[in-house]
Design a protein around this motif. Structure first.
Motif, PDB file in Angstrom:
ATOM      1  N   ALA A  43       0.827  -1.212   0.000  1.00 29.14           N
ATOM      2  CA  ALA A  43       0.000   0.000   0.000  1.00 29.14           C
ATOM      3  C   ALA A  43       0.859   1.258   0.000  1.00 29.14           C
ATOM      4  N   LEU A  44       2.049   1.183   0.564  1.00 34.14           N
ATOM      5  CA  LEU A  44       2.946   2.337   0.551  1.00 34.14           C
ATOM      6  C   LEU A  44       3.314   2.753  -0.877  1.00 34.14           C
ATOM      7  N   LEU A  66       2.222  12.862  -5.769  1.00 35.38           N
ATOM      8  CA  LEU A  66       1.956  11.455  -5.458  1.00 35.38           C
ATOM      9  C   LEU A  66       3.262  10.695  -5.212  1.00 35.38           C
ATOM     10  N   PHE A  67       4.262  10.956  -6.040  1.00 32.97           N
ATOM     11  CA  PHE A  67       5.568  10.325  -5.831  1.00 32.97           C
ATOM     12  C   PHE A  67       6.106  10.681  -4.445  1.00 32.97           C
ATOM     13  N   HIS A  72       7.696  10.122   1.278  1.00 33.03           N
ATOM     14  CA  HIS A  72       7.483  10.612   2.642  1.00 33.03           C
ATOM     15  C   HIS A  72       7.236   9.447   3.612  1.00 33.03           C
ATOM     16  N   TYR A  73       6.420   8.479   3.185  1.00 34.70           N
ATOM     17  CA  TYR A  73       6.181   7.305   4.024  1.00 34.70           C
ATOM     18  C   TYR A  73       7.477   6.574   4.330  1.00 34.70           C
ATOM     19  N   PHE A  74       8.299   6.372   3.304  1.00 30.73           N
ATOM     20  CA  PHE A  74       9.565   5.669   3.509  1.00 30.73           C
ATOM     21  C   PHE A  74      10.481   6.448   4.447  1.00 30.73           C
ATOM     22  N   GLN A  75      10.455   7.765   4.310  1.00 31.90           N
ATOM     23  CA  GLN A  75      11.276   8.608   5.172  1.00 31.90           C
ATOM     24  C   GLN A  75      10.789   8.525   6.620  1.00 31.90           C
ATOM     25  N   LEU A  76       9.488   8.604   6.822  1.00 30.37           N
ATOM     26  CA  LEU A  76       8.919   8.516   8.174  1.00 30.37           C
ATOM     27  C   LEU A  76       9.255   7.194   8.857  1.00 30.37           C
ATOM     28  N   LEU A  77       9.278   6.129   8.069  1.00 32.57           N
ATOM     29  CA  LEU A  77       9.544   4.796   8.605  1.00 32.57           C
ATOM     30  C   LEU A  77      11.028   4.454   8.669  1.00 32.57           C
ATOM     31  N   HIS A  78      11.868   5.409   8.254  1.00 34.26           N
ATOM     32  CA  HIS A  78      13.325   5.224   8.251  1.00 34.26           C
ATOM     33  C   HIS A  78      13.747   4.067   7.348  1.00 34.26           C
ATOM     34  N   PHE A  79      13.053   3.929   6.221  1.00 34.31           N
ATOM     35  CA  PHE A  79      13.413   2.925   5.207  1.00 34.31           C
ATOM     36  C   PHE A  79      14.376   3.576   4.220  1.00 34.31           C
ATOM     37  N   ASP A  84      15.887   5.444  -1.053  1.00 32.42           N
ATOM     38  CA  ASP A  84      16.895   5.722  -2.085  1.00 32.42           C
ATOM     39  C   ASP A  84      16.572   5.005  -3.391  1.00 32.42           C
ATOM     40  N   ARG A  85      16.170   3.743  -3.289  1.00 32.02           N
ATOM     41  CA  ARG A  85      15.853   2.962  -4.493  1.00 32.02           C
ATOM     42  C   ARG A  85      14.663   3.580  -5.219  1.00 32.02           C
ATOM     43  N   TRP A  86      13.585   3.898  -4.487  1.00 35.03           N
ATOM     44  CA  TRP A  86      12.399   4.466  -5.123  1.00 35.03           C
ATOM     45  C   TRP A  86      12.639   5.873  -5.633  1.00 35.03           C
ATOM     46  N   HIS A  87      13.460   6.647  -4.941  1.00 33.50           N
ATOM     47  CA  HIS A  87      13.807   7.988  -5.438  1.00 33.50           C
ATOM     48  C   HIS A  87      14.491   7.872  -6.789  1.00 33.50           C
TER      49      HIS A  87
END
Length: 112
Positions: A43-44, A66-67, A72-79, A84-87
C-alpha cells in the motif's frame, strides 16, 4: 512485497502500451488487494503507482505530489534503502517520460 507486484507489473505494461484506462483499473484492483489482504507494505507504493499513471496523463506536478507521498512514508519509517531505491526509480521515470523512452525497461532495471 506480496502479490501486489503482479498488479504493479500489469500497470507498468498498460502504461507502456499507453492504455491509461486499464492502468487505472488495475491500480484500483491493487488498492483493493492491499486493503483486503492488509498488505501495508504494498500500500505504501500505491501513491507512486498512481503518480506514474498521472505523469503519463500529462500532469507532472500532480504526479510529483503522489511520488513524494510514497517517499514521505519511507522517510517517516526510516526505510533509507527503500527510499533511495524508489527515489532513483521515480527520477528515472520522470527523465524517461521527458525523453519519451520506453518505460518498462527503466522501471525494472533497479530490480534486475
Amino acid at each position: 512485497m506480496k502479490c501486489a507486484n503482479v498488479y504493479f507489473s500489469a500497470i507498468t505494461g498498460f502504461i507502456v502500451r499507453h492504455d491509461l484506462a486499464k492502468a487505472w483499473q488495475t491500480w484500483r484492483l491493487a488498492k483493493s488487494f492491499c486493503e483486503t489482504e492488509d498488505d501495508a507494505e504494498s500500500a505504501l507504493c500505491l501513491p507512486v503507482m498512481a503518480g506514474w499513471i498521472t505523469l503519463h496523463e500529462g500532469h507532472e506536478e500532480k504526479a510529483r505530489a503522489l511520488f513524494n507521498e510514497t517517499l514521505h512514508y519511507f522517510q517517516l519509517l526510516h526505510f533509507k534503502k527503500t527510499y533511495d531505491r524508489w527515489h532513483e526509480i521515480i527520477e528515472g521515470q520522470i527523465t524517461a517520460y521527458h525523453q519519451q523512452m520506453p518505460q518498462y525497461f527503466v522501471f525494472v532495471t533497479p530490480y534486475e
